[in-house]
Design a protein around this motif. Structure first.
Motif, mmCIF file in Angstrom:
data_model
loop_
_atom_site.group_PDB
_atom_site.id
_atom_site.type_symbol
_atom_site.label_atom_id
_atom_site.label_comp_id
_atom_site.label_asym_id
_atom_site.label_seq_id
_atom_site.Cartn_x
_atom_site.Cartn_y
_atom_site.Cartn_z
ATOM 1 N N ALA A 60 0.823 -1.222 0.000
ATOM 2 C CA ALA A 60 0.000 0.000 0.000
ATOM 3 C C ALA A 60 0.849 1.260 0.000
ATOM 4 O O ALA A 60 0.392 2.319 -0.430
ATOM 5 N N LEU A 61 2.081 1.155 0.493
ATOM 6 C CA LEU A 61 2.924 2.358 0.588
ATOM 7 C C LEU A 61 3.571 2.719 -0.744
ATOM 8 O O LEU A 61 4.069 3.831 -0.907
ATOM 9 N N ARG A 62 3.540 1.766 -1.678
ATOM 10 C CA ARG A 62 4.118 2.079 -2.988
ATOM 11 C C ARG A 62 3.348 3.219 -3.622
ATOM 12 O O ARG A 62 2.121 3.200 -3.624
ATOM 13 N N PRO A 63 4.039 4.213 -4.168
ATOM 14 C CA PRO A 63 3.325 5.354 -4.771
ATOM 15 C C PRO A 63 2.559 4.965 -6.038
ATOM 16 O O PRO A 63 2.914 4.039 -6.706
ATOM 17 N N ARG B 19 -3.007 9.689 1.654
ATOM 18 C CA ARG B 19 -4.167 9.152 0.933
ATOM 19 C C ARG B 19 -4.931 8.218 1.852
ATOM 20 O O ARG B 19 -4.360 7.652 2.785
ATOM 21 N N ALA B 46 -4.896 -3.906 0.866
ATOM 22 C CA ALA B 46 -3.963 -3.985 1.999
ATOM 23 C C ALA B 46 -4.713 -3.883 3.325
ATOM 24 O O ALA B 46 -4.393 -4.602 4.280
#
Lengths: 63, 130
Positions: A60-63, B19, B46
């Protein structure tokens, strides 16, 4: 007295430099889970649970 | 306030949230901040996976909060009142403040999924076996 003052300044500068240049770069990674019954768990890097949760979070942290 | 308004307010109020997405009780995506559809779905996936994994780590089933802080950033998942909110922040966030902002966002959403109401049927049930 002057020696004492110099020593205090030197110690203060050393602490500041260590915190600024060394401690700031240390990454504080952790994972925490809270449950409805009031219990909570904290996992540190190296534990299987942390690696599992971190692996999911990285997607989820991937841009 | 609907989901889109609540999320917009969240991004305006919180400088740390980059976000966020909101999911309903079934895990379906209700809304997201202004991110691409792929990023929103990835964040929603996620969030679902994190809560499932967290539920498996403890005998208690009710996961209400998961936070994972990494060097690249942090991921927060909060569940309350049948809604789930997941948010991504930068590195070293103020966890308590982010959690407060996310909870405030959930409270602002009043369009929660409607529960199905059973209306009493006027006709008596017919027996299946004849």
């Amino acid at each position: 007295m002057r020696r004492l003052l110099r020593l205090a300044v030197l110690v203060a500068l050393t602490v500041w430099a260590w915190r600024y240049f060394v401690a700031r770069r240390e990454t504080h990674e952790r994972a925490g889970v809270s449950y409805a019954d009031g219990s909570s768990l904290v996992f540190e890097p190296g534990s299987p649970a942390f690696e599992r949760l971190a692996g999911i979070a990285r997607t989820a942290l991937r841009p | 306030m609907d989901v889109a308004q609540a999320l917009q307010e969240l991004t305006e109020l919180s400088a740390q949230v980059e976000r966020a997405v909101v999911l309903d009780a079934g895990g379906s995506l209700l809304g997201s901040t202004h991110v691409g559809e792929g990023a929103a779905e990835r964040l929603a996936d996620a969030a679902r996976e994190l809560t499932d994994a967290a539920a498996e780590l403890h005998a208690s089933e009710g996961v209400i909060r998961v936070e994972v802080e990494l060097a690249d950033g942090a991921l927060f998942v909060l569940r309350e009142g049948g809604l789930t909110i997941a948010a991504v922040t930068g590195p070293s966030p103020t966890a308590g403040l982010v959690a407060y902002d996310l909870r405030t966002c959930l409270h602002a959403i009043d369009e929660k999924p409607k529960r199905s109401r059973r209306r009493p049927s006027s006709k008596p049930k017919e027996e299946a076996s004849e």
